[in-house]
Design an enzyme around this catalytic site. Structure first.
Site, mmCIF file in Angstrom:
data_model
loop_
_atom_site.group_PDB
_atom_site.id
_atom_site.type_symbol
_atom_site.label_atom_id
_atom_site.label_comp_id
_atom_site.label_asym_id
_atom_site.label_seq_id
_atom_site.Cartn_x
_atom_site.Cartn_y
_atom_site.Cartn_z
ATOM 1 N N SER A 134 0.807 -1.215 0.000
ATOM 2 C CA SER A 134 0.000 0.000 0.000
ATOM 3 C C SER A 134 0.842 1.268 0.000
ATOM 4 O O SER A 134 0.296 2.367 -0.137
ATOM 5 C CB SER A 134 -0.940 0.021 1.219
ATOM 6 N N LYS A 171 1.488 4.526 7.257
ATOM 7 C CA LYS A 171 0.661 5.320 6.342
ATOM 8 C C LYS A 171 1.051 6.790 6.412
ATOM 9 O O LYS A 171 1.679 7.248 7.368
ATOM 10 C CB LYS A 171 -0.826 5.193 6.710
#
Length: 216
Positions: A134, A171
């Site tokens: 991701s 993230k």
């Protein structure tokens, strides 16, 4: 008595050069407290390789440090390094504490799996191995090691290791007055959005400051 005399000479020369205990410790690869013990003479015998390393750090003749010579100057000439080889940067060790998700959330392992080396100009407290894809648009791939500086807050848009309950993820963190968005760096993944009481389960573990990539 001899070790106290040697220690006093080490301390005297260190102070002449304006060096700290930390400076010598980094140079010879020991703890600051160990250098202090050398100087106080509480270590009965300093091994020859260590004595030579101390002498190099102080730019003196090892025999002078040991009172076996009156010549203080370094007797081994310093020659230039060949152009095809460069010195490695000084490093220090941080724990690789486990795996962090870059896709589905994975339990963050608290105990260190192993120790990794970090260049001294990078300020990190621990490292994590990444899992998933991701974050590939930030050039962070599955299997990469990311180095984390422990801090409870980051600037909006910075990449951070974040704990969500008992799990952790890597993230981009988008911070708003009443909301936090954990944003992937891959359009194939949806952002993770937390509001209200959900924010009580969110904790920033630290800011990502560097990474080692598996992609050559």
């Amino acid at each position: 008595m001899e070790n106290e005399r040697i220690g006093a000479r080490i301390e005297q020369r260190r102070k002449e050069l304006g060096l700290t205990l930390d400076d010598i410790a980094r140079e010879i690869g020991v703890a600051k407290s160990t250098v202090q013990r050398y100087e106080k003479g509480t270590i009965e015998k300093i091994k020859l390789p260590v004595m030579e390393a101390i002498a190099r750090a102080l730019n003196v003749n090892p025999a002078w440090l040991c009172f076996k010579s009156d010549v203080m100057e370094q007797t081994i000439p310093i020659r230039p390094t060949p152009s095809n080889i460069i010195p490695m940067p000084q490093t220090y060790k941080v724990p690789l504490v486990g795996t962090i998700a870059c896709g589905q959330l994975i339990l963050a392992v608290e105990d260190a799996d192993e120790i990794v080396e970090v260049p001294e100009h990078i300020k990190a407290d621990f490292a994590l191995r990444c899992k998933g894809d991701s974050m590939i648009d930030a050039h962070i791939y599955d299997g990469d090691i990311v180095y984390i500086h422990s801090q409870p807050k980051v600037e909006s848009g910075q990449i951070a290791a974040v704990r969500i309950g008992d799990e952790a993820t890597l993230k981009k963190v988008r911070i708003y007055p009443d909301m936090i968005i954990l944003e992937p760096a891959n359009q194939a993944f949806d952002p993770l959005i937390y509001r209200g009481e959900e924010l009580n389960d969110i904790e920033i573990l630290g800011k990502a400051v560097a990474f080692t990539s598996v992609i050559k």
